[in-house]
Design an enzyme around this catalytic site. Sequence first.
Site, PDB file in Angstrom:
ATOM      1  N   GLU A  38      50.246  42.422  64.413  1.00  0.00           N
ATOM      2  CA  GLU A  38      49.926  42.340  65.832  1.00  0.00           C
ATOM      3  C   GLU A  38      48.420  42.511  66.099  1.00  0.00           C
ATOM      4  O   GLU A  38      47.806  43.486  65.648  1.00  0.00           O
ATOM      5  CB  GLU A  38      50.739  43.397  66.595  1.00  0.00           C
ATOM      6  CG  GLU A  38      50.482  43.435  68.091  1.00  0.00           C
ATOM      7  CD  GLU A  38      50.773  42.116  68.786  1.00  0.00           C
ATOM      8  OE1 GLU A  38      51.798  41.487  68.488  1.00  0.00           O
ATOM      9  OE2 GLU A  38      49.944  41.696  69.623  1.00  0.00           O
ATOM     10  N   THR A  80      52.048  36.050  70.358  1.00  0.00           N
ATOM     11  CA  THR A  80      52.770  36.231  69.085  1.00  0.00           C
ATOM     12  C   THR A  80      53.707  35.065  68.803  1.00  0.00           C
ATOM     13  O   THR A  80      53.803  34.596  67.668  1.00  0.00           O
ATOM     14  CB  THR A  80      53.636  37.516  69.120  1.00  0.00           C
ATOM     15  OG1 THR A  80      52.846  38.594  69.581  1.00  0.00           O
ATOM     16  CG2 THR A  80      54.178  37.841  67.737  1.00  0.00           C
ATOM     17  N   ASP A 254      48.191  37.722  64.170  1.00  0.00           N
ATOM     18  CA  ASP A 254      48.808  36.731  65.067  1.00  0.00           C
ATOM     19  C   ASP A 254      47.817  36.114  66.065  1.00  0.00           C
ATOM     20  O   ASP A 254      47.871  34.917  66.348  1.00  0.00           O
ATOM     21  CB  ASP A 254      50.071  37.288  65.768  1.00  0.00           C
ATOM     22  CG  ASP A 254      49.811  38.468  66.698  1.00  0.00           C
ATOM     23  OD1 ASP A 254      48.689  39.025  66.701  1.00  0.00           O
ATOM     24  OD2 ASP A 254      50.755  38.851  67.433  1.00  0.00           O
TER      25      ASP A 254
HETATM   26  C1  GP9 Z   1      56.584  41.334  71.615  1.00  0.00           C
HETATM   27  C2  GP9 Z   1      55.500  41.210  70.607  1.00  0.00           C
HETATM   28  C3  GP9 Z   1      54.153  41.190  71.260  1.00  0.00           C
HETATM   29  O1  GP9 Z   1      57.860  41.188  71.100  1.00  0.00           O
HETATM   30  O2  GP9 Z   1      55.713  40.116  69.795  1.00  0.00           O
HETATM   31  O3  GP9 Z   1      53.975  40.035  71.955  1.00  0.00           O
HETATM   32  P1  GP9 Z   1      52.555  39.464  72.419  1.00  0.00           P
HETATM   33  O4  GP9 Z   1      52.287  40.042  73.759  1.00  0.00           O
HETATM   34  O5  GP9 Z   1      51.514  39.861  71.430  1.00  0.00           O
HETATM   35  O6  GP9 Z   1      52.789  38.015  72.451  1.00  0.00           O
HETATM   36 MN    MN Z   2      51.007  39.569  69.454  1.00  0.00          MN
END
Ligand code: GP9
Ligand code: MN
Length: 410
Positions: A38, A80, A254
Amino acid sequence: DSSELADIENYIRANEKAPEKELFGIAKNRNVIIVSMESLQSFVINNTVNGQEITPFLNDFIKQSYYFDNFYHQTGQGKTSDAEFLIENSLYPLGRGAVFFTHATNEYMATPEILKKHGYYSAVFHANNKSFWNRDIMYQSLGYDNYFSQEYFNVNEENSVGWGLKDKDFFEQSIPYLKTLPQPFYAKFITLTNHFPFELGEEDKMVPEYTSNSRTLNRYFPTVRYMDESLKTFIEGLKKEGLYENSIIILYGDHYGISENHNKAMAQYLGKEEITPFDHVQLQRVPFIIHIPGVTDKHPKVISKVSGQIDVKPTLLHLLGIDTKNDIHFGQDLFSKDKMDFAVLRDGSFVTKDYVFKENVCYDKKTGLKTDISHCEPYMEKAKQELDYSDKIIYGDLLRFYDNKIKKIK
Ligand code: GP9
Ligand code: MN
């Protein structure tokens, strides 16, 4: 209609690069473990905050891996989920909205579906509500066999922070499930703790916050450090459970975590006077790591070819010994000798070996200074073409006209 697809297929075939013979099939039949990290940007790799390493585990892991240090995220508003889309389809996400929501029932030929034909079982692990980003629907279209979403995890006040289950607990609770999967498997893990607004309990802070006018940037470092530590625990867990040796492990950032609203603080951290549009593009680099036990630990490599998330699908398939001659994808195998130095970002910016293009300005990569537009012109058409073709496939659901089995357009 299907004639549009024929044009696109011609473009794709003309862009295809032959895989590198020595690496083709080097990870054949291994389990694939892929981790979406993340909000992880490349600028924290091999870097420090107040004199302390921010990603000690990754810095060390990179020394036993193939590490790509000019790898760009290409995500849009779908964040993400856009990264997941890019990585598994080698198609671009959309310029507006999230393709996971708008085109979840399209026909795709994603990595999990392709691998199924080669005897793989596939699963996603992510401790968020299953319908977030419409994942429960989209994962069916991508060919996943199972989604271990929040309901599979024991989540309580002690083991949660910010968006939910802390990464360490997430990985710890995932391993018993992973052990039950039929092998070989393709398993994707999506971390969560290093998410805006980067909240973390004092007991989990292994490096101090930074000091600047941006609370966001200040808090980013401890949560990155925490995620780094959770990845270490995960790899150790895989080793303990005998799931390491026979796997290929892929880690990718990501998308950015620090937006341009924090440019002033970012400039301070990087020791620059300001963040220019050129710097902004360079900050869209995210870590990409391929770790193949028994291979990359013996011959690690830092690869500086300009590349992006779009390139992951053909790269991975070739490492697994699966040919992609009949696959529709815009990326190129990162190990192919002829792989072009090229990455288009979703806003139309692009990066080549020597130039960066953003908002109609061409920058010299070595100096970061503006240069004559003619240097970028040869690539402007290609950048537009790729995004347009990819959009056409999605908006027209064109892959329903493509029959991979009989290798021709219906
Ligand atoms: C939520 C996580 C975060 O399930 O994948 O999402 P994002 O806000 O980074 O797209
Ligand atoms: Mn994300």
